[in-house]
Scaffold this motif. Structure first.
Motif, short mmCIF file in Angstrom:
data_model
loop_
_atom_site.label_atom_id
_atom_site.label_comp_id
_atom_site.label_asym_id
_atom_site.label_seq_id
_atom_site.Cartn_x
_atom_site.Cartn_y
_atom_site.Cartn_z
N ILE A 44 32.56 -19.52 18.98
CA ILE A 44 31.86 -18.28 19.34
C ILE A 44 31.58 -17.43 18.11
CG2 ILE A 44 32.07 -16.12 20.64
CD1 ILE A 44 31.50 -18.55 22.38
N ALA A 45 32.51 -17.39 17.15
CA ALA A 45 32.28 -16.63 15.92
C ALA A 45 31.07 -17.17 15.17
CB ALA A 45 33.52 -16.67 15.03
N GLU A 46 30.95 -18.49 15.10
CA GLU A 46 29.80 -19.09 14.43
C GLU A 46 28.50 -18.71 15.12
OE1 GLU A 46 29.49 -20.95 11.70
OE2 GLU A 46 31.62 -21.09 11.16
N ARG A 47 28.50 -18.74 16.44
CA ARG A 47 27.29 -18.39 17.18
C ARG A 47 26.95 -16.90 17.01
NH1 ARG A 47 24.16 -20.63 21.29
NH2 ARG A 47 24.77 -22.55 20.21
N LEU A 48 27.95 -16.03 17.10
CA LEU A 48 27.71 -14.60 16.92
C LEU A 48 27.17 -14.30 15.52
CD1 LEU A 48 30.83 -13.01 18.67
CD2 LEU A 48 28.44 -12.81 19.41
N GLY A 49 27.78 -14.92 14.51
CA GLY A 49 27.31 -14.69 13.15
C GLY A 49 25.85 -15.05 12.99
N SER A 50 25.45 -16.15 13.59
CA SER A 50 24.06 -16.60 13.51
C SER A 50 23.12 -15.66 14.25
CB SER A 50 23.95 -18.02 14.07
OG SER A 50 22.61 -18.44 14.11
N MET A 51 23.51 -15.24 15.46
CA MET A 51 22.62 -14.42 16.28
C MET A 51 22.52 -12.98 15.79
SD MET A 51 23.43 -15.80 20.15
CE MET A 51 22.17 -14.72 20.85
N LEU A 52 23.55 -12.48 15.14
CA LEU A 52 23.56 -11.09 14.70
C LEU A 52 22.88 -10.89 13.35
CD1 LEU A 52 27.13 -10.09 15.84
CD2 LEU A 52 25.03 -8.94 16.56
N SER A 53 22.74 -11.94 12.59
CA SER A 53 22.15 -11.82 11.26
C SER A 53 20.69 -11.39 11.37
CB SER A 53 22.24 -13.17 10.53
OG SER A 53 21.71 -13.06 9.23
N SER A 54 20.33 -10.36 10.59
CA SER A 54 18.97 -9.83 10.62
C SER A 54 18.71 -9.10 9.32
CB SER A 54 18.79 -8.87 11.81
OG SER A 54 19.57 -7.70 11.62
N SER A 55 17.54 -8.49 9.21
CA SER A 55 17.21 -7.73 8.00
C SER A 55 18.10 -6.50 7.85
CB SER A 55 15.74 -7.31 8.03
OG SER A 55 15.48 -6.50 9.18
N ASP A 56 18.64 -6.01 8.96
CA ASP A 56 19.48 -4.81 8.93
C ASP A 56 20.97 -5.11 8.96
OD1 ASP A 56 17.28 -3.07 8.92
OD2 ASP A 56 17.11 -3.21 11.10
N ILE A 57 21.34 -6.33 9.35
CA ILE A 57 22.75 -6.69 9.46
C ILE A 57 22.99 -7.98 8.67
CG2 ILE A 57 24.67 -7.25 11.00
CD1 ILE A 57 23.15 -5.91 13.27
N GLN A 58 23.84 -7.89 7.66
CA GLN A 58 24.22 -9.07 6.90
C GLN A 58 25.57 -9.55 7.42
OE1 GLN A 58 24.54 -8.61 2.68
NE2 GLN A 58 25.11 -10.72 2.33
N THR A 59 25.59 -10.71 8.05
CA THR A 59 26.83 -11.20 8.64
C THR A 59 27.45 -12.28 7.76
OG1 THR A 59 25.71 -12.92 9.93
CG2 THR A 59 25.99 -10.77 10.98
N PHE A 60 28.77 -12.35 7.80
CA PHE A 60 29.48 -13.47 7.21
C PHE A 60 30.66 -13.79 8.12
CE2 PHE A 60 30.97 -9.60 5.24
CZ PHE A 60 32.35 -9.73 5.13
N VAL A 61 30.93 -15.07 8.29
CA VAL A 61 31.92 -15.54 9.25
C VAL A 61 33.20 -15.93 8.52
CG1 VAL A 61 32.41 -17.21 11.08
CG2 VAL A 61 30.09 -16.33 10.80
N VAL A 62 34.33 -15.47 9.05
CA VAL A 62 35.64 -15.76 8.48
C VAL A 62 36.51 -16.37 9.58
CG1 VAL A 62 37.70 -14.82 7.36
CG2 VAL A 62 35.46 -13.83 6.87
N HIS A 63 37.11 -17.52 9.32
CA HIS A 63 38.01 -18.15 10.28
C HIS A 63 39.44 -17.97 9.77
CE1 HIS A 63 34.54 -19.64 12.33
NE2 HIS A 63 34.15 -20.36 11.28
N ARG A 64 40.09 -16.91 10.24
CA ARG A 64 41.39 -16.53 9.68
C ARG A 64 42.47 -17.59 9.85
NH1 ARG A 64 45.24 -11.97 12.18
NH2 ARG A 64 45.77 -13.81 13.45
N ASP A 65 42.53 -18.20 11.04
CA ASP A 65 43.67 -19.07 11.36
C ASP A 65 43.31 -20.54 11.45
OD1 ASP A 65 45.36 -16.83 11.48
OD2 ASP A 65 44.75 -16.43 13.56
N LEU A 66 42.08 -20.88 11.12
CA LEU A 66 41.69 -22.29 11.16
C LEU A 66 42.47 -23.06 10.11
CD1 LEU A 66 39.81 -24.34 12.47
CD2 LEU A 66 38.11 -23.80 10.71
N GLY A 67 43.16 -24.12 10.54
CA GLY A 67 43.97 -24.91 9.63
C GLY A 67 45.45 -24.58 9.68
N GLN A 68 45.82 -23.54 10.43
CA GLN A 68 47.23 -23.17 10.51
C GLN A 68 48.04 -24.06 11.46
OE1 GLN A 68 49.06 -19.52 9.97
NE2 GLN A 68 47.20 -18.30 10.11
N GLU A 69 47.33 -24.73 12.39
CA GLU A 69 48.02 -25.52 13.39
C GLU A 69 48.66 -26.75 12.75
OE1 GLU A 69 44.19 -27.28 12.76
OE2 GLU A 69 44.71 -25.23 13.26
#
Length: 305
Positions: free
Chosen positions: A280-305
């Protein structure tokens, strides 16, 4: 000032990573001043304005200034409890700059008490406010005193669980040379079992969606893999959730721009931070990116398992 020069103030909890952020900014071309007394912030603002005026008063430099428009004059000051009279003076200095029509960006570095204790113990140094008490006493005193400053921050960065390199990667998208103008929005995935991020402005719970962990062929994959993402987004309510969050955040980001707030973090969580929240974070980052909003996606806990 806001279009041609930037003034950034870095503050926060001792041991939370101020020096690391200062080093990242310096590498990105910022002029960085460490341990600056808050009373001198007004002087730094004067220097920035003088530099802007120097460019504008020299016609022969017009073409050079035009080509540098995307990279304004940038200065950052690290202000913290090492400075005597820090707490009252920083608030006063920020208010004084506001009366001049200048609004520096305030970045607050934070971490959990447990993390800070571990960091201080690893370097065998006392906390600046510890005095004759315990290390934890100094940390808790500082946290109480910084409550108001934290509430004024444009960007709060939770460094708990981040090493130096991970913190650098988190800071770069917000302050790098090639960032676009407008609001910079961090979209963060996380796992609730590792705790809610301290720096989140908005938190959404994705545990209402079926967990791919229980699908044997998806368990080892993450939400960045197409099969997992397709599974998550095909579940009842997933697409509707994403669409409504996008509408909400676009409305909020418009308000942030009107209030000259340039940074925000939205966190989406699932149980372990591997499948649902990542997709969902990946999808939100893609959909929210625009000329007025610069998005970047961070996966805080990926790899902790």
């Amino acid at each position: 000032m806001l279009q041609q020069a930037e003034l950034l103030i870095i503050t926060g909890m001792s041991g939370a990573g101020r020096s690391t952020v200062a080093n990242v900014l310096e590498d990105e071309g910022w002029f960085v001043i460490d341990n600056l007394p808050p009373q001198l912030l007004d002087g730094i603002a004067d220097l920035l304005l003088d530099e802007v005026n120097r460019w504008s008063d020299r016609p022969e430099d017009a073409s050079a200034r035009t080509s540098s428009a995307a990279a304004p004059i940038r200065a950052a000051a690290v202000v913290d409890v090492r400075t005597k009279g820090f707490f009252g003076n920083l608030t006063h200095s920020l208010d004084a700059l506001a009366t001049r029509g200048l609004r520096p960006s305030l970045v607050f570095l934070d971490a959990t008490d447990e993390t800070l204790v571990r960091r201080f113990e690893s370097v065998r140094r006392p906390h600046p406010l510890q005095g004759e008490g315990r290390l934890l006493d100094g940390i808790q005193t500082e946290r109480r005193l910084l409550t108001d400053i934290r509430s004024r921050a444009d960007l709060v960065i939770d460094t708990s669980g981040l090493n130096v390199h991970q913190l650098s990667r988190k800071v770069l998208p917000a302050f790098s040379r090639d960032r676009r103008p407008g609001t910079r929005l961090a979209v963060m995935s996380f796992g609730f079992k590792y705790g809610i991020p301290l720096d989140a402005d908005f938190v959404f719970d994705l545990r209402f969606l079926p967990n791919p962990f229980w699908i044997p062929e998806l368990r080892a994959s993450s939400g960045k893999d197409e099969a997992v993402a397709d599974f998550v987004l095909s579940q009842e309510g997933a697409v509707e959730f994403v669409e409504q969050v996008v509408v909400l955040l676009r409305t909020v980001m418009s308000g942030y721009r009107r209030e000259n707030r340039r940074y925000a973090t939205v966190a989406v969580g699932c149980t372990g931070g591997k499948h649902r929240s990542v997709a969902i974070a990946e999808r939100l980052g893609s959909m929210l990116s625009s000329s007025d909003i610069q998005t970047f996606v961070v996966h805080r806990d990926l790899g902790q398992e």
